[in-house]
Design a protein around this motif. Structure first.
Motif, PDB file in Angstrom:
ATOM      1  N   VAL A  42       0.747  -1.090   0.087  1.00 45.50           N
ATOM      2  CA  VAL A  42       0.082  -0.027  -0.007  1.00 45.50           C
ATOM      3  C   VAL A  42       0.899   1.295  -0.134  1.00 45.50           C
ATOM      4  N   LEU A  43       0.707   2.190  -0.961  1.00 49.31           N
ATOM      5  CA  LEU A  43       1.247   3.345  -1.027  1.00 49.31           C
ATOM      6  C   LEU A  43       0.532   4.430  -0.365  1.00 49.31           C
ATOM      7  N   VAL A  44       0.831   4.941   1.061  1.00 50.57           N
ATOM      8  CA  VAL A  44       0.132   6.050   1.560  1.00 50.57           C
ATOM      9  C   VAL A  44       0.778   7.413   1.084  1.00 50.57           C
ATOM     10  N   VAL A  45      -0.089   8.242   0.532  1.00 51.50           N
ATOM     11  CA  VAL A  45       0.194   9.597   0.109  1.00 51.50           C
ATOM     12  C   VAL A  45      -0.660  10.591   1.153  1.00 51.50           C
ATOM     13  N   ASP A  46       0.253  11.358   1.916  1.00 53.20           N
ATOM     14  CA  ASP A  46      -0.244  12.240   2.869  1.00 53.20           C
ATOM     15  C   ASP A  46       0.822  13.232   3.273  1.00 53.20           C
ATOM     16  N   ALA A  48       5.120  10.392  -4.642  1.00 55.97           N
ATOM     17  CA  ALA A  48       4.091   9.507  -4.950  1.00 55.97           C
ATOM     18  C   ALA A  48       4.041   8.863  -6.391  1.00 55.97           C
ATOM     19  N   ILE A  49       4.109   9.723  -7.230  1.00 59.61           N
ATOM     20  CA  ILE A  49       4.154   9.212  -8.679  1.00 59.61           C
ATOM     21  C   ILE A  49       5.311   8.315  -9.034  1.00 59.61           C
ATOM     22  N   GLU A  50       6.515   8.683  -8.689  1.00 53.72           N
ATOM     23  CA  GLU A  50       7.873   7.931  -8.803  1.00 53.72           C
ATOM     24  C   GLU A  50       7.662   6.590  -8.151  1.00 53.72           C
ATOM     25  N   LYS A  51       7.086   6.473  -6.790  1.00 55.31           N
ATOM     26  CA  LYS A  51       6.698   5.216  -6.122  1.00 55.31           C
ATOM     27  C   LYS A  51       6.021   4.307  -6.609  1.00 55.31           C
ATOM     28  N   ALA A  52       4.648   5.003  -7.156  1.00 58.37           N
ATOM     29  CA  ALA A  52       3.545   4.180  -7.668  1.00 58.37           C
ATOM     30  C   ALA A  52       4.012   3.439  -9.000  1.00 58.37           C
TER      31      ALA A  52
END
Length: 407
Positions: free
Chosen positions: A293-297, A326-330
């Motif tokens: 899970v990528l948590v973006v906050d 977030a974009i790079e990790k996704a």
């Protein structure tokens, strides 16, 4: 003689004062849980404190336990109430139960822990009183080992092989030089994370490499890994195999028993690699992490909260506080789900939602919008797979992830 019902009450009282070491110095449990009455009171209090913490880890039903099962709830209650020091109401909210139900769960959990203590410190000492001292000492050693390993297993739930292996090689650098040994790491960055805590993986690598280092000279230690039959296979081997001196079967078995303890705690397997009668290496098989899970906050507290919610349930949690990160990790990690806050600086969540949904390499990842804004219909109409309104409890988050196909 102390009755078991009275003992349960004493255990409950000790947990309520778990972090008050002054109170624990004179607690009635000291007569049961401390080996020597002459031990300083401060040390007795610390001993009781640690024993009670370790028992919470022992209640953990493991990674295969069904979320919100009775066993799962009892462990989470003890973790939240006595380790994280959350209030009774806060724990009830996170477990999605009423306060009345919380107290029933708490009573059952305390009874479980007291039962373990009762057998271990009251019943068991009487049973083993006639055993040979050496046998009792070995059992105590194994019990202590398992306690330490269990606590490490609860600290984290996944690790990256390359990162941990590089750290272990750095620690062993001087020993390798003395034995004229080189190390060749063949671990690609594309390997999936493994479902074992970083501390346990580190100890397993130190144990296997240490065993080979003591028995090899003028050789190369090759550490390689690949995905094989739904497992991550890690090979630690000496090249050439002839550089390893012969070892007895009993010696290998004894060493494997220690490493196997680490492996079994995480669902891993270990076996020796034999070449011409020599143990020239080890094969370790780890279950890969299948849920990320990528948590973006941009709120650090929310990042930590979601990590605390998800890690015990075998999720690999990636975090990002900025849109570009977030974009790079996704794109790189291809998480199972992205949780996205809407109110972020520079590029807000609405923009980021559209960017992620329009990129070929991220458009297939479900995005769960998590926000204080009551914009459910708008978020769903713009492509979000789910919407959760803050504040979010652990139970609500897990249920939502399950609905998206990440049980």
């Amino acid at each position: 003689m102390l009755s078991q019902p009275d003992f349960v009450l004493q255990v409950a009282d000790a947990y309520e004062h778990l972090h008050d070491l002054v109170y624990l110095r004179t607690h009635p449990l000291t007569e049961v849980l401390t080996p020597s009455p002459s031990e300083p009171l401060k040390k007795q209090a610390r001993r009781i404190h640690q024993i009670l913490l370790d028992l919470i880890s022992e209640l953990d039903p493991g990674q295969q336990a069904r979320a919100f099962s009775v066993e799962w709830r009892r462990h989470r209650l003890m973790q939240l109430r006595y380790v994280d020091s959350s209030s009774a109401q806060a724990v009830a909210d996170q477990l999605s139960v009423s306060l009345r139900h919380y107290y029933r769960l708490q009573e059952a959990a305390i009874a479980d822990v007291a039962g373990i203590l009762w057998h271990r410190y009251v019943v068991r000492p009487v049973e083993v009183a006639g055993e040979h001292p050496q046998e009792t000492g070995e059992e105590d050693r194994l019990a202590l080992f398992r306690s330490e390993a269990t606590r490490m297993a609860q600290a984290d739930r996944y690790a990256h092989l390359r990162e941990v292996a590089e750290g272990v090689v750095t620690v062993l650098k001087n020993v390798l030089l003395r034995h004229n040994l080189d190390v060749r790491l063949e671990l690609s960055e594309g390997l999936p994370a493994v479902s074992v805590g970083r501390s346990l993986l580190r100890q397993a690598l130190l144990a296997t490499l240490g065993y080979l280092i003591e028995r090899a000279r003028d050789a190369t230690l090759r550490v390689s890994a690949e995905t094989q039959e739904a497992m991550v296979l890690l090979i630690v081997a000496v090249e050439p195999p002839a550089a390893v001196r012969g070892t007895s079967g009993e010696e290998v078995t004894q060493h494997l028993s220690t490493v196997a303890e680490f492996a079994l705690l995480s669902g891993a397997q270990i076996s020796p690699i034999r070449v011409e009668g020599r143990v020239a290496g080890f094969a370790l098989r780890f279950p890969p992490v299948e849920r990320t899970v990528l948590v973006v906050d941009d709120n650090e507290d929310m990042l930590q909260l979601f990590t605390r919610y998800l890690t015990p349930h075998n999720y690999q949690v990636l975090i990002a506080s900025k849109a570009q990160d977030a974009i790079e990790k996704a794109a790189q990690f291809q998480p199972s789900v992205i949780t996205l806050d809407l109110m972020m600086p520079q590029q807000d969540g609405w923009d980021l939602l559209q960017v992620l949904l329009n990129r070929p390499d991220t458009r297939q990842i479900p995005i769960m919008v998590c926000s204080v804004l009551q914009q459910r219909e708008l978020a769903l109409s713009m492509g979000a797979a789910a919407f959760l309104e803050k504040p979010i409890t652990e139970g609500v988050l897990l249920t939502a992830l399950k609905a998206l196909g990440t049980p």
